[in-house]
Design an enzyme around this catalytic site. Structure first.
Site, PDB file in Angstrom:
ATOM      1  CE  LYS A  55      -3.896  -2.169   2.340  1.00  0.00           C
ATOM      2  NZ  LYS A  55      -4.470  -2.558   3.628  1.00  0.00           N
ATOM      3  CD  GLN A  99      -3.578  -4.210   6.748  1.00  0.00           C
ATOM      4  OE1 GLN A  99      -3.625  -3.194   6.063  1.00  0.00           O
ATOM      5  NE2 GLN A  99      -4.046  -5.358   6.320  1.00  0.00           N
ATOM      6  CG  ASP A 122     -10.064   0.495   5.729  1.00  0.00           C
ATOM      7  OD1 ASP A 122      -9.985  -0.028   4.602  1.00  0.00           O
ATOM      8  OD2 ASP A 122      -9.297   0.220   6.676  1.00  0.00           O
TER       9      ASP A 122
HETATM   10  N1  GUN Z   1      -7.233  -6.380   6.481  1.00  0.00           N
HETATM   11  C1  GUN Z   1      -7.790  -7.147   5.525  1.00  0.00           C
HETATM   12  N2  GUN Z   1      -8.592  -6.406   4.720  1.00  0.00           N
HETATM   13  C2  GUN Z   1      -8.541  -5.150   5.186  1.00  0.00           C
HETATM   14  C3  GUN Z   1      -9.158  -3.934   4.772  1.00  0.00           C
HETATM   15  O1  GUN Z   1      -9.923  -3.851   3.811  1.00  0.00           O
HETATM   16  N3  GUN Z   1      -8.856  -2.844   5.533  1.00  0.00           N
HETATM   17  C4  GUN Z   1      -8.032  -2.914   6.593  1.00  0.00           C
HETATM   18  N4  GUN Z   1      -7.811  -1.788   7.276  1.00  0.00           N
HETATM   19  N5  GUN Z   1      -7.442  -4.024   7.005  1.00  0.00           N
HETATM   20  C5  GUN Z   1      -7.704  -5.131   6.299  1.00  0.00           C
END
Ligand code: GUN
Length: 308
Positions: A55, A99, A122
Site C-alpha cells: 500500500k 490495518q 476504509d
Molecule cells: N485487512 C484485511 N482487509 C482489510 C481492509 O480492507 N482494511 C483494513 N484496514 N485491514 C484489512
C-alpha cells in the site's frame, strides 16, 4: 464447454491508478495539495506486513505522501488512540487506515470509530456505513466491495434485474457489497454459514461474490452457467510438500468451465482493493479543501480498453 473470461484485476487496477496519478499531479499543480495516506500497523503479522508495504509503495507511485506507523503487538489501546487522534489533527494526512486484524487485547471497534469519518478511507466508521446504507451522498465506500463492483461492471455494465448472491456477511465486504449491488438495481441475497442449501442458492445467481475465507468452498457444480463470479477469498494453505499457496473461496479450475467470467486468486480483487484505497484518499483530500471531486469511476468503455 467454453471457458470463462478470466478477469484481469491487475490491468483494471493499473488503469484506475493511472487515473488517480493524473488527478494527483493536477492537484499538486493547480492547488498545491498533495494527498497523504497514513497506515497504522500493529504487530508483526507477515501477511499484514506485506499488504502495508505494498500500500505504501503504491501510494508513493501515484504521487501521494505515505506515512506508515508501526507499533508493537503489545501496544496499549490508549497509545493507539492517541496516535490516531494525532493523525486526525494532522493536515498532511487526508486518509487513515488501521490495518486489520488488531491484537485481541485491543478493541477494534473503539479504534476504528476513533478515526475522523472524513479521513476514514476504509469506510468502516458508522457515519460512512450509515451514509452508504441510507444512500446519502458523501459516504466513503469500503475498498474491497468498491473494487468488486468495478470488476463486475467491466463485464456487465447494466445490472438491473440480475440476481446477485453474496456469500459472507462481514462489515468489510458482505454488507457493503449488498448495498452497492442494491443501488445498481440487482436483486440481492446474502448467504452465510447458517444458510440452508448453499449450493442451490448459488445456482440461482447471475452475479456470485464469495467472501467467506474458506478455501475452495464453492464448487463448479454450484455455479449458474454464464454467471459472473468474483472471488474475494485469500486463503493461505500449506500443501503436503510444505509449500504455501494462495487459494480463493471458489474452486477455480472447476468454476472456469461453467462461469461466464471469473476473477483469479491472486490477481483479481486484491489489486483493485488497493487502487480503490488510493481513489478514496484522493476523494478525502479534495473534500478537505472543498475541491470538486473528479469522477474516477471507470466507465465501461475505459475498462474494456483499459485506458482512461
Ligand atoms: N485487512 C484485511 N482487509 C482489510 C481492509 O480492507 N482494511 C483494513 N484496514 N485491514 C484489512
Amino acid at each position: 464447454m467454453t471457458a470463462a473470461t478470466i478477469i484481469d484485476g491487475k490491468l483494471l487496477a493499473g488503469t484506475l491508478r493511472k487515473a488517480v496519478r493524473g488527478e494527483v499531479a493536477r492537484l499538486s499543480r493547480t492547488e498545491r495539495l498533495t494527498p497523504g495516506l497514513a497506515v497504522v500497523l500493529v504487530g508483526d503479522d507477515p501477511a499484514s506486513n506485506i499488504y502495508v508495504r505494498s500500500k505504501a509503495q503504491q501510494t508513493e507511485e501515484v504521487g501521494m505522501k505515505s506515512f506508515v506507523h508501526r507499533l508493537p503487538a503489545d501496544v496499549r489501546e490508549g497509545e493507539l488512540l492517541t496516535l490516531i487522534q494525532g493523525l486526525n489533527n494532522d493536515h498532511r494526512v487526508h486518509g487513515i487506515l488501521v490495518q486489520l486484524p488488531l491484537p485481541s487485547h485491543v478493541r477494534s471497534d473503539v479504534v476504528l470509530q476513533s478515526v475522523d469519518p472524513e479521513k476514514d478511507v476504509d469506510g468502516f466508521h458508522v457515519v460512512n456505513a450509515g451514509r452508504l446504507a441510507a444512500g446519502i451522498d458523501g459516504a466513503m465506500v469500503p475498498c474491497t466491495p468498491s473494487g468488486c463492483l468495478q470488476i463486475i461492471k467491466s463485464i456487465r455494465p447494466h445490472l438491473g434485474a440480475q440476481q446477485a448472491l453474496i456469500v459472507g456477511r462481514s462489515n468489510i465486504v458482505g454488507k457493503p457489497m449488498a448495498l452497492l449491488l442494491l443501488a445498481e438495481d440487482c436483486t440481492v441475497t446474502i448467504a452465510h454459514s447458517r444458510t440452508a442449501d448453499l449450493p442451490s442458492a448459488c445456482r440461482q445467481a447471475d452475479i456470485l461474490i464469495a467472501a467467506v475465507g474458506k478455501p475452495h468452498l464453492i464448487r463448479g457444480t454450484w455455479i449458474k452457467p454464464g454467471a459472473v463470479v468474483v472471488d474475494v477469498g485469500i486463503n493461505r494453505v500449506t500443501d503436503a510438500s510444505g509449500k504455501t499457496r494462495l487459494l480463493g473461496d471458489v474452486a477455480f479450475a472447476e468454476a472456469v468451465g461453467v462461469a461466464g467470467a471469473i476473477t483469479p486468486v491472486p490477481g483479481g480483487v486484491g489489486p483493485m482493493t488497493v487502487a480503490c484505497l488510493l481513489r478514496n484518499t484522493l476523494i478525502a483530500a479534495c473534500r478537505s479543501r472543498r475541491i470538486d471531486i473528479p469522477d474516477l469511476y471507470l466507465t465501461h468503455a475505459a475498462m474494456r480498453n483499459c485506458e482512461f
